[in-house]
Design a protein around this motif. Structure first.
Motif, PDB file in Angstrom:
ATOM      1  N   THR A   1      -7.309   5.704  13.995  1.00 25.73           N
ATOM      2  CA  THR A   1      -7.474   5.259  12.886  1.00 25.73           C
ATOM      3  C   THR A   1      -6.276   5.023  12.087  1.00 25.73           C
ATOM      4  O   THR A   1      -5.307   5.894  11.957  1.00 25.73           O
ATOM      5  N   GLY A   2      -5.915   3.844  11.576  1.00 23.23           N
ATOM      6  CA  GLY A   2      -4.683   3.518  10.912  1.00 23.23           C
ATOM      7  C   GLY A   2      -4.822   3.328   9.422  1.00 23.23           C
ATOM      8  O   GLY A   2      -6.069   2.583   9.049  1.00 23.23           O
ATOM      9  N   ARG A   3      -4.040   3.647   8.350  1.00 24.88           N
ATOM     10  CA  ARG A   3      -4.520   3.620   6.943  1.00 24.88           C
ATOM     11  C   ARG A   3      -3.195   3.190   6.398  1.00 24.88           C
ATOM     12  O   ARG A   3      -2.215   3.843   6.449  1.00 24.88           O
ATOM     13  N   ARG A   4      -3.297   2.325   5.208  1.00 31.86           N
ATOM     14  CA  ARG A   4      -2.073   1.863   4.233  1.00 31.86           C
ATOM     15  C   ARG A   4      -2.943   1.297   3.077  1.00 31.86           C
ATOM     16  O   ARG A   4      -3.637   0.264   3.019  1.00 31.86           O
ATOM     17  N   LYS A   5      -2.504   1.589   1.745  1.00 28.97           N
ATOM     18  CA  LYS A   5      -2.979   1.247   0.769  1.00 28.97           C
ATOM     19  C   LYS A   5      -4.454   1.351   0.927  1.00 28.97           C
ATOM     20  O   LYS A   5      -4.824   2.731   1.094  1.00 28.97           O
ATOM     21  N   ASN A   6      -5.205   0.394   0.410  1.00 29.45           N
ATOM     22  CA  ASN A   6      -6.940   0.531   0.675  1.00 29.45           C
ATOM     23  C   ASN A   6      -7.213  -0.008   2.031  1.00 29.45           C
ATOM     24  O   ASN A   6      -8.607  -0.268   1.973  1.00 29.45           O
ATOM     25  N   ALA A   7      -6.409  -0.324   2.854  1.00 26.22           N
ATOM     26  CA  ALA A   7      -6.914  -1.058   4.268  1.00 26.22           C
ATOM     27  C   ALA A   7      -7.071  -0.041   5.195  1.00 26.22           C
ATOM     28  O   ALA A   7      -6.383   1.111   5.189  1.00 26.22           O
ATOM     29  N   VAL A   8      -8.265  -0.041   5.839  1.00 27.35           N
ATOM     30  CA  VAL A   8      -8.445   1.124   6.912  1.00 27.35           C
ATOM     31  C   VAL A   8      -8.661   0.190   8.438  1.00 27.35           C
ATOM     32  O   VAL A   8      -9.450  -0.922   8.331  1.00 27.35           O
ATOM     33  N   ALA A   9      -7.987   0.795   9.373  1.00 33.37           N
ATOM     34  CA  ALA A   9      -8.101  -0.132  10.546  1.00 33.37           C
ATOM     35  C   ALA A   9      -8.466   0.818  11.520  1.00 33.37           C
ATOM     36  O   ALA A   9      -7.843   1.865  11.910  1.00 33.37           O
TER      37      ALA A   9
ATOM     38  N   VAL B   1     -10.544  -4.252  11.058  1.00 35.68           N
ATOM     39  CA  VAL B   1      -9.683  -3.836   9.781  1.00 35.68           C
ATOM     40  C   VAL B   1     -10.364  -4.259   8.543  1.00 35.68           C
ATOM     41  O   VAL B   1     -10.898  -5.164   8.435  1.00 35.68           O
ATOM     42  N   LYS B   2     -10.388  -3.308   7.400  1.00 35.04           N
ATOM     43  CA  LYS B   2     -11.280  -4.018   6.414  1.00 35.04           C
ATOM     44  C   LYS B   2     -10.422  -3.158   5.010  1.00 35.04           C
ATOM     45  O   LYS B   2      -9.886  -2.185   5.286  1.00 35.04           O
ATOM     46  N   GLY B   3     -10.463  -4.108   3.814  1.00 38.18           N
ATOM     47  CA  GLY B   3     -10.200  -3.400   2.782  1.00 38.18           C
ATOM     48  C   GLY B   3      -8.687  -4.022   2.428  1.00 38.18           C
ATOM     49  O   GLY B   3      -7.875  -4.152   3.340  1.00 38.18           O
ATOM     50  N   GLY B   4      -7.969  -3.882   1.237  1.00 37.74           N
ATOM     51  CA  GLY B   4      -7.000  -4.192   0.927  1.00 37.74           C
ATOM     52  C   GLY B   4      -6.574  -5.532   1.142  1.00 37.74           C
ATOM     53  O   GLY B   4      -7.318  -6.651   1.316  1.00 37.74           O
ATOM     54  N   GLY B   5      -5.164  -5.963   0.992  1.00 36.73           N
ATOM     55  CA  GLY B   5      -4.857  -7.302   1.290  1.00 36.73           C
ATOM     56  C   GLY B   5      -4.019  -7.247   2.770  1.00 36.73           C
ATOM     57  O   GLY B   5      -4.202  -6.570   3.298  1.00 36.73           O
ATOM     58  N   LEU B   6      -3.659  -8.626   3.154  1.00 33.33           N
ATOM     59  CA  LEU B   6      -3.250  -8.654   4.405  1.00 33.33           C
ATOM     60  C   LEU B   6      -1.994  -7.980   4.571  1.00 33.33           C
ATOM     61  O   LEU B   6      -1.754  -7.325   6.019  1.00 33.33           O
ATOM     62  N   SER B   7      -0.890  -7.796   3.834  1.00 31.37           N
ATOM     63  CA  SER B   7       0.163  -6.894   4.060  1.00 31.37           C
ATOM     64  C   SER B   7      -0.338  -5.265   4.301  1.00 31.37           C
ATOM     65  O   SER B   7       0.089  -4.521   5.424  1.00 31.37           O
ATOM     66  N   GLY B   8      -1.345  -4.745   3.489  1.00 27.71           N
ATOM     67  CA  GLY B   8      -1.790  -3.674   3.634  1.00 27.71           C
ATOM     68  C   GLY B   8      -2.659  -3.444   5.173  1.00 27.71           C
ATOM     69  O   GLY B   8      -2.411  -2.224   5.919  1.00 27.71           O
ATOM     70  N   GLN B   9      -3.300  -4.601   5.539  1.00 32.61           N
ATOM     71  CA  GLN B   9      -4.020  -4.403   6.978  1.00 32.61           C
ATOM     72  C   GLN B   9      -3.052  -4.349   7.954  1.00 32.61           C
ATOM     73  O   GLN B   9      -3.355  -3.653   9.058  1.00 32.61           O
ATOM     74  N   ALA B  10      -2.107  -5.323   7.880  1.00 30.55           N
ATOM     75  CA  ALA B  10      -1.032  -5.175   8.819  1.00 30.55           C
ATOM     76  C   ALA B  10      -0.284  -3.610   9.085  1.00 30.55           C
ATOM     77  O   ALA B  10      -0.182  -3.185  10.123  1.00 30.55           O
TER      78      ALA B  10
ATOM     79  N   ARG C   1       1.232   5.222  -0.629  1.00 27.29           N
ATOM     80  CA  ARG C   1       1.314   4.624  -1.980  1.00 27.29           C
ATOM     81  C   ARG C   1       0.233   3.634  -2.208  1.00 27.29           C
ATOM     82  O   ARG C   1      -0.382   2.905  -1.130  1.00 27.29           O
ATOM     83  N   VAL C   2      -0.810   3.621  -3.138  1.00 29.38           N
ATOM     84  CA  VAL C   2      -1.730   2.991  -3.705  1.00 29.38           C
ATOM     85  C   VAL C   2      -1.630   2.393  -4.986  1.00 29.38           C
ATOM     86  O   VAL C   2      -0.775   2.966  -5.631  1.00 29.38           O
ATOM     87  N   VAL C   3      -2.200   1.455  -5.382  1.00 22.56           N
ATOM     88  CA  VAL C   3      -2.133   1.027  -6.543  1.00 22.56           C
ATOM     89  C   VAL C   3      -2.911   1.840  -7.573  1.00 22.56           C
ATOM     90  O   VAL C   3      -3.867   2.588  -7.607  1.00 22.56           O
ATOM     91  N   GLU C   4      -2.125   2.263  -8.939  1.00 22.16           N
ATOM     92  CA  GLU C   4      -2.503   2.837  -9.834  1.00 22.16           C
ATOM     93  C   GLU C   4      -3.807   2.253 -10.607  1.00 22.16           C
ATOM     94  O   GLU C   4      -3.696   1.320 -10.860  1.00 22.16           O
ATOM     95  N   ARG C   5      -4.592   3.181 -11.049  1.00 21.08           N
ATOM     96  CA  ARG C   5      -5.770   2.555 -11.473  1.00 21.08           C
ATOM     97  C   ARG C   5      -5.443   2.437 -13.153  1.00 21.08           C
ATOM     98  O   ARG C   5      -4.655   2.755 -13.920  1.00 21.08           O
ATOM     99  N   LYS C   6      -6.441   1.640 -13.635  1.00 17.08           N
ATOM    100  CA  LYS C   6      -6.138   1.125 -15.036  1.00 17.08           C
ATOM    101  C   LYS C   6      -6.811   2.007 -16.004  1.00 17.08           C
ATOM    102  O   LYS C   6      -7.823   2.709 -15.622  1.00 17.08           O
ATOM    103  N   LYS C   7      -5.902   2.396 -17.062  1.00 17.21           N
ATOM    104  CA  LYS C   7      -6.379   3.266 -17.902  1.00 17.21           C
ATOM    105  C   LYS C   7      -6.994   2.571 -19.271  1.00 17.21           C
ATOM    106  O   LYS C   7      -6.765   1.454 -19.506  1.00 17.21           O
ATOM    107  N   TYR C   8      -7.708   3.238 -19.879  1.00 23.27           N
ATOM    108  CA  TYR C   8      -8.494   2.567 -21.221  1.00 23.27           C
ATOM    109  C   TYR C   8      -7.374   2.551 -22.321  1.00 23.27           C
ATOM    110  O   TYR C   8      -6.348   3.354 -22.136  1.00 23.27           O
TER     111      TYR C   8
END
Length: 174
Positions: A53-61, A111-120, A153-160
């Motif tokens: 299993t490979g992971r990057r950002k929110n992508a899982v392969a 592969v699912k999740g994230g964008g194409l760069s993260g999936q690659a 590295r993952v995208v930081e969540r939005k704060k109120y």
């Protein structure tokens, strides 16, 4: 030979100051030779494939590799169709180039999740992991290239009270 040359344990004892004779010394522990087999063993399923299993950002392969002609199938499509940008295809094939195994393995992955760069990046991570499970000898080369380390590295969540994770709303003086 010089006086300080050490050829066996008796010479080492003499240099250290203790007159230890080779025949009166305690028997030295037998040190086994370097292992001829790799420390890790192959992890192959019944179909002759290695899985990882490979992971990057929110992508899982999920990646399966088996000996073949170098065909890469991503989500049921060829890699040239799924990853249209040549840079992404270059990223995917990096572990094979480092291990000098180009066009020797077929890769099937979902592969699912994230964008194409993260999936690659996730597919690259999965291929590197699966390659070391299929051929444990390659682990040092792939690890030295940094392909076994998951990029955390993952995208930081939005704060109120903020427009995005850190950006404030536009200030209006009046």
């Amino acid at each position: 030979m010089s006086d300080n040359t050490v050829t066996d344990l008796a010479d080492l004892g003499a240099l250290a100051g203790g007159a230890v004779a080779a025949d009166t010394a305690a028997p030295a522990a037998v040190v086994p030779a370097a292992p001829t087999m790799p420390l890790r063993e192959k992890q192959i399923d019944a179909q002759g494939r290695a899985y990882a299993t490979g992971r990057r950002k929110n992508a899982v392969a999920r990646v399966w590799i088996k000996p073949g002609s170098g065909k890469v199938i991503v989500n049921g499509r060829d890699q040239a169709v799924y990853f249209a940008r040549p840079t992404l295809r270059l990223v995917i094939n990096q572990p094979f180039q480092v291990a000098d195994r180009v066009d020797q393995y077929d890769v099937i992955c979902t592969v699912k999740g994230g964008g194409l760069s993260g999936q690659a990046g996730a597919v690259k991570h999965g291929i590197a992991q699966a390659l070391t499970r299929f051929e444990p000898v390659l682990r040092s080369a792939v690890k030295a290239a940094g392909f076994l380390t998951r990029d955390p590295r993952v995208v930081e969540r939005k704060k109120y009270g903020r427009a995005k994770a850190r950006r404030s709303f536009q200030f209006s003086k009046r």
